[in-house]
Design a protein around this motif. Sequence first.
Motif, PDB file in Angstrom:
ATOM      1  N   LEU A  88      50.941 -14.355 -31.444  1.00  0.00           N
ATOM      2  CA  LEU A  88      51.836 -14.148 -30.488  1.00  0.00           C
ATOM      3  C   LEU A  88      53.328 -14.275 -30.601  1.00  0.00           C
ATOM      4  O   LEU A  88      53.998 -13.968 -30.225  1.00  0.00           O
ATOM      5  CB  LEU A  88      51.225 -14.873 -29.218  1.00  0.00           C
ATOM      6  CG  LEU A  88      49.782 -14.442 -28.709  1.00  0.00           C
ATOM      7  CD1 LEU A  88      49.267 -15.605 -27.579  1.00  0.00           C
ATOM      8  CD2 LEU A  88      49.827 -13.050 -28.097  1.00  0.00           C
ATOM      9  N   ASN A  97      49.568 -21.915 -22.934  1.00  0.00           N
ATOM     10  CA  ASN A  97      49.626 -21.036 -23.931  1.00  0.00           C
ATOM     11  C   ASN A  97      51.377 -20.215 -23.928  1.00  0.00           C
ATOM     12  O   ASN A  97      51.727 -19.971 -24.596  1.00  0.00           O
ATOM     13  CB  ASN A  97      48.616 -19.830 -23.733  1.00  0.00           C
ATOM     14  CG  ASN A  97      47.178 -20.234 -24.149  1.00  0.00           C
ATOM     15  OD1 ASN A  97      46.989 -21.228 -24.879  1.00  0.00           O
ATOM     16  ND2 ASN A  97      46.114 -19.565 -23.701  1.00  0.00           N
ATOM     17  N   SER A  98      51.646 -20.102 -22.571  1.00  0.00           N
ATOM     18  CA  SER A  98      52.932 -19.420 -22.173  1.00  0.00           C
ATOM     19  C   SER A  98      54.132 -20.407 -22.832  1.00  0.00           C
ATOM     20  O   SER A  98      55.009 -19.844 -23.302  1.00  0.00           O
ATOM     21  CB  SER A  98      52.933 -18.989 -20.791  1.00  0.00           C
ATOM     22  OG  SER A  98      52.382 -17.757 -20.631  1.00  0.00           O
ATOM     23  N   TYR A 104      47.954 -18.396 -31.942  1.00  0.00           N
ATOM     24  CA  TYR A 104      49.639 -18.794 -31.375  1.00  0.00           C
ATOM     25  C   TYR A 104      50.373 -17.792 -32.276  1.00  0.00           C
ATOM     26  O   TYR A 104      51.489 -17.241 -31.955  1.00  0.00           O
ATOM     27  CB  TYR A 104      49.787 -20.149 -31.506  1.00  0.00           C
ATOM     28  CG  TYR A 104      49.215 -20.784 -30.196  1.00  0.00           C
ATOM     29  CD1 TYR A 104      49.307 -20.268 -28.934  1.00  0.00           C
ATOM     30  CD2 TYR A 104      48.572 -22.106 -30.532  1.00  0.00           C
ATOM     31  CE1 TYR A 104      48.740 -21.108 -27.884  1.00  0.00           C
ATOM     32  CE2 TYR A 104      48.046 -22.674 -29.516  1.00  0.00           C
ATOM     33  CZ  TYR A 104      48.021 -22.420 -28.009  1.00  0.00           C
ATOM     34  OH  TYR A 104      47.684 -22.902 -27.171  1.00  0.00           O
ATOM     35  N   ARG A 126      45.203 -16.280 -23.409  1.00  0.00           N
ATOM     36  CA  ARG A 126      45.920 -15.225 -22.916  1.00  0.00           C
ATOM     37  C   ARG A 126      47.170 -16.478 -22.333  1.00  0.00           C
ATOM     38  O   ARG A 126      47.197 -17.361 -21.882  1.00  0.00           O
ATOM     39  CB  ARG A 126      45.107 -14.980 -21.546  1.00  0.00           C
ATOM     40  CG  ARG A 126      43.968 -14.261 -21.883  1.00  0.00           C
ATOM     41  CD  ARG A 126      43.873 -12.905 -22.323  1.00  0.00           C
ATOM     42  NE  ARG A 126      42.742 -12.223 -22.289  1.00  0.00           N
ATOM     43  CZ  ARG A 126      42.501 -11.004 -22.960  1.00  0.00           C
ATOM     44  NH1 ARG A 126      43.677 -10.331 -23.298  1.00  0.00           N
ATOM     45  NH2 ARG A 126      41.520 -10.314 -22.821  1.00  0.00           N
ATOM     46  N   THR A 127      48.426 -15.428 -22.228  1.00  0.00           N
ATOM     47  CA  THR A 127      49.367 -15.872 -21.410  1.00  0.00           C
ATOM     48  C   THR A 127      49.349 -15.604 -20.106  1.00  0.00           C
ATOM     49  O   THR A 127      48.595 -15.046 -19.568  1.00  0.00           O
ATOM     50  CB  THR A 127      50.682 -15.645 -22.326  1.00  0.00           C
ATOM     51  OG1 THR A 127      50.560 -14.180 -22.098  1.00  0.00           O
ATOM     52  CG2 THR A 127      50.788 -16.067 -23.623  1.00  0.00           C
ATOM     53  N   VAL A 143      45.526 -10.342 -28.284  1.00  0.00           N
ATOM     54  CA  VAL A 143      44.628 -11.436 -27.846  1.00  0.00           C
ATOM     55  C   VAL A 143      43.258 -10.621 -27.018  1.00  0.00           C
ATOM     56  O   VAL A 143      43.515  -9.942 -26.298  1.00  0.00           O
ATOM     57  CB  VAL A 143      45.311 -12.534 -26.590  1.00  0.00           C
ATOM     58  CG1 VAL A 143      44.527 -13.265 -26.152  1.00  0.00           C
ATOM     59  CG2 VAL A 143      46.422 -13.332 -27.470  1.00  0.00           C
ATOM     60  N   THR A 158      56.700 -11.806 -30.665  1.00  0.00           N
ATOM     61  CA  THR A 158      57.706 -12.209 -29.624  1.00  0.00           C
ATOM     62  C   THR A 158      59.060 -12.576 -30.202  1.00  0.00           C
ATOM     63  O   THR A 158      60.100 -12.251 -29.489  1.00  0.00           O
ATOM     64  CB  THR A 158      57.012 -13.487 -28.725  1.00  0.00           C
ATOM     65  OG1 THR A 158      55.777 -13.226 -28.156  1.00  0.00           O
ATOM     66  CG2 THR A 158      58.128 -13.712 -27.681  1.00  0.00           C
ATOM     67  N   SER A 217      51.019  -9.915 -25.881  1.00  0.00           N
ATOM     68  CA  SER A 217      49.681 -10.653 -25.340  1.00  0.00           C
ATOM     69  C   SER A 217      48.707  -9.794 -24.833  1.00  0.00           C
ATOM     70  O   SER A 217      47.441 -10.448 -25.012  1.00  0.00           O
ATOM     71  CB  SER A 217      50.342 -11.382 -24.087  1.00  0.00           C
ATOM     72  OG  SER A 217      51.589 -12.225 -24.462  1.00  0.00           O
TER      73      SER A 217
END
Length: 277
Positions: free
Chosen positions: A142, A73-74, A139, A224-225, A218, A146, A214
């Motif tokens: 997020l 995810n990150s 996604y 999760r990141t 979420v 960001t 995050s």
Amino acid sequence: MKKKIKIGKIFGLIFAVLFVAILVFPFYWQLISSFKDPEDLMMMPTEIWPSRFSLDFFKNVFSVHHFDTFLKNSIIVSGFSMLFSILVALPAAYAFTRIRFSGYKFWKNFMLLANMFPIIAVVTPLFVVFKKLHLVNTYAGLIIPTIVITLPLSIWTLVAFLGQIPYDLEQAAQIDGCTRLQAVCKVILPLMTPGLFSTAIIAFITAWNELMFSLVFVTKNEWRTVPVGITLFVGEFTVPWGDMAAASICATVPIVIVVLICQKQIVAGLTAGAVKG
């Protein structure tokens, strides 16, 4: 006089060594803690160098905590945030350095102010909007916030670098028959490679370390990141220090490797705006 100079150099060297040791020691401690045997981790007095090495903590990170999902995810969020920031920041930086449009100073300062605005002040209204748009636990939910963090930083970094490239090069290319777009693609972009490298890496690291969005946008573990995922390791009555150390190493080492490989481009990009001429 020579003795004073030598004494000054010795004290300077000692200070530099101590300074580097203080900076490196926390990472070293995390590293050796992640490789310690679980029985030796909380042993007192503690060991500066493990007497027994074990990979149990790394196994727990991926088998028990499913850290591979957090890493995936990150990588996705940070990668897309970086790419979008570069694609938007490049023409924006070109406009700020080559075109004097109406409200030029206002928008340039606005970019800086936007990056200084406290994130906590916009989290609640953004969450309400994202929930109505069904962007929570996605996604897109997020990546979009960001980008708000990485884009102003990317623009400012590229503005500093692009400002050092003489405009005469573009004019010479246009005189030779190139259009403005061709001059940018054939002349400016090759010269901007160090700046693009440094900006991309800075944007990626900034997105990788982002925590607030995050944490709020979420609510399911599968989205999760890494920063939020590590905080979930803590139980109600226990703190798995070894698992957290191993997870932090897994999250840090890839970034360190990339920075070491591209350190020349990063330094060249960051120092581009520091010297005139």
